[in-house]
Design an enzyme around this catalytic site. Structure first.
Site, PDB file in Angstrom:
ATOM      1  N   HIS A  46       0.836  -1.210   0.000  1.00 30.25           N
ATOM      2  CA  HIS A  46       0.000   0.000   0.000  1.00 30.25           C
ATOM      3  C   HIS A  46       0.870   1.259   0.000  1.00 30.25           C
ATOM      4  O   HIS A  46       0.697   2.145  -0.850  1.00 30.25           O
ATOM      5  CB  HIS A  46      -0.911  -0.019   1.230  1.00 30.25           C
ATOM      6  N   GLU A  47       1.798   1.338   0.947  1.00 31.82           N
ATOM      7  CA  GLU A  47       2.625   2.541   1.034  1.00 31.82           C
ATOM      8  C   GLU A  47       3.527   2.687  -0.182  1.00 31.82           C
ATOM      9  O   GLU A  47       3.800   3.803  -0.634  1.00 31.82           O
ATOM     10  CB  GLU A  47       3.446   2.531   2.321  1.00 31.82           C
TER      11      GLU A  47
ATOM     12  N   HIS B 132       1.729   4.483  -2.881  1.00 33.84           N
ATOM     13  CA  HIS B 132       1.862   5.935  -2.712  1.00 33.84           C
ATOM     14  C   HIS B 132       3.227   6.401  -3.206  1.00 33.84           C
ATOM     15  O   HIS B 132       3.350   7.449  -3.865  1.00 33.84           O
ATOM     16  CB  HIS B 132       1.732   6.304  -1.233  1.00 33.84           C
TER      17      HIS B 132
END
Length: 687
Positions: free
Chosen positions: A475-476, A479
């Site tokens: 997820h990170e 980003h």
């Protein structure tokens, strides 16, 4: 500039990183004083020009201004979040109000706004490119939403409100960190360790050593990567309850770290902020600049999910209670029991448990999985630079190169929990990509950070991740890719600086690759034998993917419902947050044995800044986009289809905020998103 302050000298460091080894907390206040003075002078010069306003002499110049201030802010907030100290926390408290005052002064600068407003009124006749027009519209809206059109007396009050909010946000975050660092459940005997698998024991032993405790002790801290497995495996119900109560009462303890009055004042001031803009409540103000656009749209999405999620959770509860009966456990199911019995059901029903899965998910191997996916999808290579030192020994620095071997950016990976780091996981930037900052060479390349809070393995042993930890890692990194692949002219439009309910799309769509069989077969290898994850275990993971999703969805939605409700209040005075939370959840029918992802007293998304205030729903909103978006790869027949991957870059990952997000998604998908793929992915409707 001649000074002994390293922040005010030229940063002759690799890639223009901040000179972390030389920085002391005392350097920041004088450096910010100089940077704020310089920025004000730049803005005054833009406003005082004799020439009529043009895009070049006003908008582009405004976007280029404040280089020193931007660099200082990136360094300061990185250290404050990831490597803080008592001295740095004191500096953060002292600077909160002055920095907020400067921001108000920028966006209430009458001369500057006159020029921006004049260009905005003429925008249709200026012959601007789409990106230039987008910058003009976004900057104009920034001014308006920051109070540029308010009367002088209202502007003065607005600035006071923003300064006080900055102070309160800072104190709120520091209180949560203090509560997290102030708690440890020490385990001394085999009886207290009962049920804990080796990986939990190893992490708890390392946590104790990291806190300066004697060898042979085990510390359960409030790091999510440690407390969740403790609640899942510990046979000691009394200790589970202790740990759970400490975890859920952060910010709600009497004394210096009590956040209840702080959160109440924040809600009061946000309502005043909204009223100054002519809105009935803060949610109306916040949601006006989102894809959702209104409380009704947000509530409509939550309503589609809440009741199906509760129904799924009830079915899960029945399985848990059946397991309790089979074990002869006659007590009622409480919130500190759910994860424990869910793990029992997972073991019985799916022949699967975390202790069996984790040896296949070593952190270093999963990081390589990230990099491999980024190379296959987007042609990026991550080249480790061991000689480059960041702000903590845990941080690894990578050059990011494109397929032609050209430097595309710099990536910093900070993966471990520690007492000087706030909880959670996040991405931030030390520098955004932009082409408007000409003449600065490599300084226009992005420097992107990923922060996680994984419980470190014992010295010399690999750090093992749960499947949820792997999801967080991906997820990170999603980003991070959004920041690294940015290819825009103007810094204001770069990377993740998009609407809040669009920013989670790149992060959440990248989560899909962590469960792709070909990714797992290549990278998920047993830490001791090197064996690839067996097909039988993959099949079990697939069979169990929807189990306990009702529980997780209810917990998330409960926090989103409370967030929206708290920011929809129109009374001038904020509520008693504990009583308000309890009544809101009672009315919504939240089962007590499930609870919330975040209670208001430690809800940093809402109260450490305004970033997600009235906006915690955005993960669900973006999940609609990401599940529908990943269907494009499914339809193409491969998760690594080159054409779809290029379209994802061209339409979403590279464009930052240079394009309206709805139009960006339609360009990628060919239509608006539909909700059914998200509901199927969560197991809330039949596949």
């Amino acid at each position: 500039m001649t000074t002994s302050n390293p922040l005010l000298q030229t940063w002759n460091t690799p890639y223009g990183l901040p000179p972390f080894a030389q920085i002391e907390a005392a350097h920041f206040a004088p450096a910010f004083e100089a940077a704020l003075r310089s920025h004000r002078a730049e803005l005054d010069a833009i406003a005082a020009q004799a020439q009529a306003p043009s895009f070049a002499n006003t908008l582009a110049a405004f976007d280029r201004s404040g280089r020193l201030l931007a660099a200082l802010e990136h360094a300061f907030y990185t250290l404050s979040a990831s490597a803080t100290s008592p001295e740095l926390q004191a500096t953060q408290r002292a600077l909160a109000a002055p920095l907020a005052a400067h921001n108000s002064a920028v966006y209430m600068h009458a001369g500057l706004f006159r020029r921006v407003d004049a260009l905005h009124q003429q925008r249709a006749a200026l012959g601007l490119s789409p990106e230039q027009l987008r910058l003009l519209e976004r900057v104009h809206l920034d001014f308006v939403r920051a109070g540029a059109r308010l009367a002088p007396a209202e502007q003065q009050r607005y600035a006071q409100v923003m300064e006080r909010l900055a102070e309160l946000n800072t104190q709120f975050a520091q209180n949560v960190l203090a509560d997290e660092n102030g708690y440890q459940l020490l385990l001394r005997s085999e009886a207290e360790l009962a049920g804990l698998p080796d990986f939990v024991r190893a992490s708890a032993s390392q946590a104790a050593l990291d806190r300066g405790l004697d060898a042979g002790l085990y510390a359960i801290t409030l790091s999510r990567s440690l407390i969740v497995p403790f609640l899942s495996f510990s046979e000691r119900r009394d200790l589970r309850e202790q740990a759970w109560r400490a975890w859920t009462s952060r910010g709600e303890n009497d004394g210096a770290t009590d956040n209840r009055a702080i959160a109440r004042e924040i809600l009061s001031l946000r309502n005043e902020q909204a009223r100054l803009h002519g809105h009935a409540c803060y949610a109306d103000y916040a949601l006006a600049d989102t894809m959702a656009g209104s409380r009704a749209a947000v509530q409509g999405l939550l309503d589609q999910v809440w009741e199906p999620a509760k129904a799924a959770a009830q079915r899960e509860r029945e399985l848990l209670e059946g397991e309790m009966a089979a074990l002869g456990h006659a007590h009622g199911l409480e919130a500190w029991d759910w994860r424990y019995y869910a793990e029992k059901v997972r073991q019985v029903r799916y022949e699967l448990d975390d202790a069996q899965v984790k040896p296949f998910f070593a952190l270093d191997a999963m990081v390589q999985a990230l990099f491999d996916c980024a190379q296959r999808l987007f042609g990026l290579r991550f080249v480790y630079q061991p000689e480059v030192v960041a702000y903590h020994p845990d941080v690894r620095v990578y050059e990011v190169q494109n397929a032609a071997g050209e430097l595309r950016g710099v990536f910093l990976h900070d993966n471990f929990a520690r007492p000087t780091k706030r909880s959670g996981a996040w991405m931030n930037a030390l520098r955004w990509q932009a082409r408007n900052l000409q003449g600065e060479g490599s300084r226009t390349l992005p420097i992107i950070l990923n922060n996680n809070n994984f419980a470190k393995g014992a010295a010399g042993e690999p750090t093992l991740l749960s499947f949820d930890d792997v999801r967080t890692l991906f997820h990170e990194f999603g980003h991070g890719l959004h920041g690294l692949l940015s290819d825009v002219e103007f810094e204001r439009l770069s990377g993740t600086q998009v609407l809040r309910d669009f920013v989670e799309l790149p992060s959440q769509i990248f989560e899909h690759w962590m469960a792709e069989p070909e990714v797992l077969k290549k990278h998920a290898r047993h830490v001791k034998t090197g064996e690839a994850i067996p097909d039988a275990l993959l099949a079990k993971l697939k069979a169990a993917e929807h189990f306990n999703q009702g529980y997780e969805t209810v917990r998330y939605c409960a926090s989103a419902i409370v967030d929206l409700a708290a920011h929809s209040l129109s009374a001038a005075e904020g509520p008693d947050i504990t009583a308000f939370e309890a009544e809101t959840m009672r009315a919504a029918g939240l089962p007590a044995a499930i609870g919330m992802n975040h209670r208001l007293a430690h809800f940093q998304h809402l109260f450490s800044s305004s970033g997600y205030a009235a906006g915690y729903y955005v993960y669900l909103w973006a999940e609609v986009l990401d599940c529908d978006g990943f269907e494009a790869f499914v339809e193409a027949g491969s998760a690594f289809d080159a054409g779809v991957a290029q379209r994802l870059v061209d339409c979403i990952l590279s464009v930052g905020n240079s394009r309206e997000p709805g139009a960006a998604f339609r360009a990628f998908r060919g239509r608006d998103a539909v909700v059914q793929p998200m509901l199927r992915a969560r197991g809330l409707i039949p596949a």
